[in-house]
Design an enzyme around this catalytic site. Structure first.
Site, short mmCIF file in Angstrom:
data_model
loop_
_atom_site.label_atom_id
_atom_site.label_comp_id
_atom_site.label_asym_id
_atom_site.label_seq_id
_atom_site.Cartn_x
_atom_site.Cartn_y
_atom_site.Cartn_z
N TYR A 167 15.11 -42.06 1.68
CA TYR A 167 16.34 -41.48 1.74
C TYR A 167 17.37 -42.20 2.76
CZ TYR A 167 19.35 -37.42 1.66
OH TYR A 167 20.67 -36.45 1.41
N ARG A 193 17.12 -26.59 -19.24
CA ARG A 193 16.19 -27.09 -20.39
C ARG A 193 15.64 -26.02 -21.30
NH1 ARG A 193 11.85 -27.64 -17.51
NH2 ARG A 193 12.53 -27.05 -15.59
N ASP A 194 15.24 -26.27 -22.30
CA ASP A 194 15.06 -25.14 -23.12
C ASP A 194 13.52 -24.50 -22.54
OD1 ASP A 194 14.71 -23.43 -25.33
OD2 ASP A 194 14.33 -24.86 -26.67
N GLY A 210 22.68 -35.91 -7.45
CA GLY A 210 21.06 -35.84 -7.55
C GLY A 210 20.59 -36.57 -8.72
N LYS A 231 14.12 -22.04 -4.24
CA LYS A 231 14.14 -22.71 -3.20
C LYS A 231 12.97 -22.30 -2.21
CE LYS A 231 17.88 -23.66 -0.95
NZ LYS A 231 17.80 -25.10 -0.54
#
EC number: 1.3.1.104
Length: 376
Positions: free
Chosen positions: A79, A206-207, A278, A368
């Site tokens: 990072y 997403r499925d 991201g 989270k």
């Protein structure tokens, strides 16, 4: 192997050590690292002694902190921003992890401008939120009005909601945006902020077996439409998207990369932009040439850290606007998994419990990770 350390060699600007409650005990604890690598191998728990604040300092206790992807990337050494190494342990420089968290004032310095009991947030990133207590200069934190706010709301406001708010700020009422990662923290925040501001949205997810449950959850938050990755990449389904939007999607928000980013970019209208904040898939961005030439598409990145550190006052205003949404019952906090660390337990136990929360954060899963110390 778990590592626990004790030290009395502290940078005054970095550590302070009251008890977790309003009385004083002998030690505080922090999760630190002196080298980068696999997170579970480099994190150590540090025990440190009490110091009283000077007149321009303030002594804080943690009310909670989060574990975000950026925090993990900092541990891995991949990072671009890193916390300062402000403490010595075993003659090695070490940094406190964590960028997002909520603190309460325990002991304000005479000229700090704060009072006991105030809630504060870090003014800038790389604050080192993964600690039970902090002794810092008063101007490194911002007091917040905690009226009608929960600890979870205040603890989680600085990263995901702020990112969504800033990326959407140039859109006008009635504008369309599309985003992948619709179930992520930023995705959920973008749905809600967009809805509050009169924007229309398509969220790509997403499925999964409980897809209809998730679709209802996101539309209840304010999403106009929720579709799957397969639908987003289907050229025939693109006609359905165009019928919804009139081909006028102005913004695409990308947190995944790879084919997912390509799919949402293709849905943009003339003059639209794709913003990447991201790259969860760790796949590169590969965009066809045509849309850039014939539809005047632009692609750029967004990094909250750069903006927040350059414009701390604007960041504070953004956070206050989000708190206003909370108070008006227009905004819902992200789903969280709360891990508690018992201050009365030994360092080995505390470190093990923290590493468990860290492991959950690495796996993802839509919630989270929020860590709170148990008061005693």
């Amino acid at each position: 192997m778990l590592r626990t350390l004790r030290t009395s060699q502290l940078a005054r600007s970095g550590f302070g050590t009251p008890s977790f409650g309003l009385r004083f005990n002998s030690v505080g604890r922090a999760f630190v690292f002196s080298q980068t690598g696999e997170p579970k191998d480099v994190i150590q728990v540090l025990e440190y002694p009490i110091e009283k604040p000077l007149e321009n300092q303030v002594l804080l206790k943690s009310l909670g902190f989060t574990i975000n992807p950026a925090d993990i990337n900092q541990l891995e050494g991949v990072y671009p921003s890193v916390p300062p190494k402000s403490v010595q342990i075993n003659n090695e420089d070490a940094a406190i992890g964590g960028n997002e968290g909520l603190f309460q004032v325990l002991d304000p310095g005479a000229k700090s401008g704060l009072k006991k009991g105030d809630w504060v947030l870090p003014r800038k990133t790389c604050f080192g939120t993964w600690r039970s207590h902090a002794l810092v200069e008063a101007d490194t934190v911002v007091k917040i009005d905690n009226t009608d706010l929960t600890k979870v709301q205040a603890t989680t406001v600085s990263v995901n909601p702020s990112t969504a708010y800033e990326m959407l700020k140039d859109l006008k009422e009635g504008d369309w945006f599309i985003q992948n990662g619709g179930n992520s923290g930023v995705g959920r925040a973008a749905i809600q902020i967009g809805h509050i501001r009169g924007l229309k949205s398509i969220s790509v997810v997403r499925d999964r077996p409980d897809l209809e449950v998730l679709k209802k959850e996101l539309t209840d938050l304010g999403a106009t439409h929720v579709i799957t990755e397969e639908e987003a990449s289907d050229k025939l389904f693109s006609k359905q998207i165009k019928s919804w939007t009139g081909g006028k999607i102005k913004l695409a928000l990308n947190c995944i990369g790879g084919k997912s980013a390509t799919s949402i970019m293709r849905q943009l209208g003339a003059g639209g932009s794709i913003v990447t904040y991201g790259g969860m898939s760790k796949k590169p961005l590969t965009f066809p040439t045509g849309p850039f030439i014939f539809k005047d598409i632009t692609a750029k990145g967004y990094w909250l850290t750069r903006w927040a550190d350059k414009h701390p006052e604007e960041k504070a205003k953004t956070i206050e606007n989000i708190f206003k949404f909370y108070r008006e019952k227009k905004f819902v906090a992200p789903p969280v998994n709360i891990s508690t660390l018992d201050f009365s337990k030994g360092n080995d136990v505390v470190l093990s419990e923290f590493l468990d929360a860290l492991g959950k954060a690495q796996k993802g899963g839509g919630k989270k990770q929020l860590v709170q110390w148990v008061e005693y």
